[in-house]
Write an enzyme that holds these catalytic residues in place. Structure first.
Site, mmCIF file in Angstrom:
data_model
loop_
_atom_site.group_PDB
_atom_site.id
_atom_site.type_symbol
_atom_site.label_atom_id
_atom_site.label_comp_id
_atom_site.label_asym_id
_atom_site.label_seq_id
_atom_site.Cartn_x
_atom_site.Cartn_y
_atom_site.Cartn_z
ATOM 1 N N ASN A 134 0.873 -1.171 0.000
ATOM 2 C CA ASN A 134 0.000 0.000 0.000
ATOM 3 C C ASN A 134 0.912 1.223 0.000
ATOM 4 O O ASN A 134 1.464 1.585 1.036
ATOM 5 C CB ASN A 134 -0.887 -0.040 1.265
ATOM 6 N N GLU A 157 -6.811 4.967 7.703
ATOM 7 C CA GLU A 157 -6.624 6.389 7.368
ATOM 8 C C GLU A 157 -7.889 6.955 6.723
ATOM 9 O O GLU A 157 -8.226 8.125 6.914
ATOM 10 C CB GLU A 157 -5.385 6.550 6.465
ATOM 11 N N GLU A 161 -5.315 -4.597 10.664
ATOM 12 C CA GLU A 161 -4.268 -3.596 10.858
ATOM 13 C C GLU A 161 -4.548 -2.822 12.148
ATOM 14 O O GLU A 161 -5.346 -1.879 12.143
ATOM 15 C CB GLU A 161 -4.245 -2.611 9.691
ATOM 16 N N GLY A 198 2.667 2.551 10.649
ATOM 17 C CA GLY A 198 3.626 3.630 10.433
ATOM 18 C C GLY A 198 4.337 4.075 11.702
ATOM 19 O O GLY A 198 5.000 5.106 11.727
ATOM 20 N N SER A 208 3.545 -1.857 10.302
ATOM 21 C CA SER A 208 4.997 -1.911 10.487
ATOM 22 C C SER A 208 5.596 -3.285 10.180
ATOM 23 O O SER A 208 6.520 -3.738 10.853
ATOM 24 C CB SER A 208 5.390 -1.457 11.903
HETATM 25 P P1 PGA Z 1 2.911 0.502 7.590
HETATM 26 O O1 PGA Z 1 1.447 0.701 6.939
HETATM 27 O O2 PGA Z 1 3.463 -0.779 7.049
HETATM 28 O O3 PGA Z 1 3.693 1.705 7.170
HETATM 29 O O4 PGA Z 1 2.718 0.432 9.074
HETATM 30 C C1 PGA Z 1 0.578 -0.375 6.738
HETATM 31 C C2 PGA Z 1 -0.742 0.113 6.197
HETATM 32 O O5 PGA Z 1 -1.241 1.158 6.638
HETATM 33 O O6 PGA Z 1 -1.350 -0.531 5.309
#
Ligand code: PGA
Length: 254
Positions: free
Chosen positions: A9, A98, A168, A174, A214
């Protein structure tokens, strides 16, 4: 055995044509013909056609990061699933945290999108997961249940079998904080158990549930080694071919 599905993503990154194609080519060079895992790129809308041209003839698939649940019309700024199909997409991420947080997307709206994605031949990647506050309040399973019941409402067993769910935990996205493999496994097992209740065992055994938050090369092996974790939805580590390839290297499937 469920095949692992590892999706990048890219979020609102790597949208410039040269960057997007460079990233795609870096993964393609190593895993473009691999059948060991399913690989999906979800670049920004504006890079879909360029990335589609790069992966043409390979085993890598393309996905959108969102869509609007209408075929077309006066919806300024929105993207129809028909346009995603035309760009070569097979998948679409829906209900990402998000989108839920910044754009106030509700379960009902996400469910409308999931159904409309199916109607238009796209495979939804439905994101679910709790915030840090919800986890601390002991509400993880309640939130996962609410997101699943809401997101899957009205879907047929065959649709659920063919789709992807991405668990998630919002606090792990993130942030560099990853759920421990045991914690992630326990939520995945809960989600699969709920799907067995809502549908049946064969649906629950078939649907693939990715973990996201992450995920990196150095934690991929343990996470993807859990019995109910069927892949990863990767944000930050999907933005460099080497780090994305590293996750596939350590997936235990190649
Ligand atoms: P990340 O994001 O790997 O940067 O934590 C994952 C996501 O939001 O799909």
């Amino acid at each position: 055995m469920r095949k692992l599905i590892i999706a990048g993503n890219w979020k609102m990154n790597a949208g410039a044509a040269s960057e997007a194609t460079g990233l795609a080519k870096g993964v393609l060079a190593k895993y473009g013909q691999s059948d060991a895992v399913d690989i999906v790129f979800c670049p920004p809308f504006t890079a879909l056609r360029e990335v589609s041209a790069v992966i043409q003839g390979s085993k890598i698939a393309l996905g959108g990061q969102n869509m609007y649940p209408k075929a077309g019309g006066a919806f300024t700024g929105e993207i129809s699933p028909l346009f995603l199909k035309d760009c070569g997409c097979a998948y679409v991420i829906l209900g990402h945290s998000e989108r839920r947080t910044y754009f106030k997307e509700s379960n009902e709206f996400i469910n409308e999108k999931v159904k409309f994605a199916f109607e238009n031949g796209l495979i939804p990647i439905l994101c679910i997961g709790e915030t840090e506050q919800e986890r601390e309040a002991g509400k993880t399973e309640a939130v996962v249940e609410d997101h699943l019941r809401g997101g899957l409402a009205g879907l047929t067993p065959e649709q659920v079998k063919s789709m992807i769910i991405a668990y998630e935990p919002v606090w792990a996205i993130g942030t560099g904080k990853t759920a421990t493999p045991e914690d992630a496994q326990s939520v995945h097992a809960f989600a699969r158990g709920l799907i067995a209740k809502l549908y049946d065992d064969s649906v629950a055994r078939t649907v693939r549930i990715q973990y996201g938050g992450s995920v990196k090369a150095d934690n991929a092996k343990e996470l993807l080694g859990q019995p109910d974790i069927d892949g990863a939805l990767v944000g930050g580590a999907a933005l460099k071919a080497d780090s994305f390839n590293g996750i596939i290297d350590n997936s235990g499937a190649v």
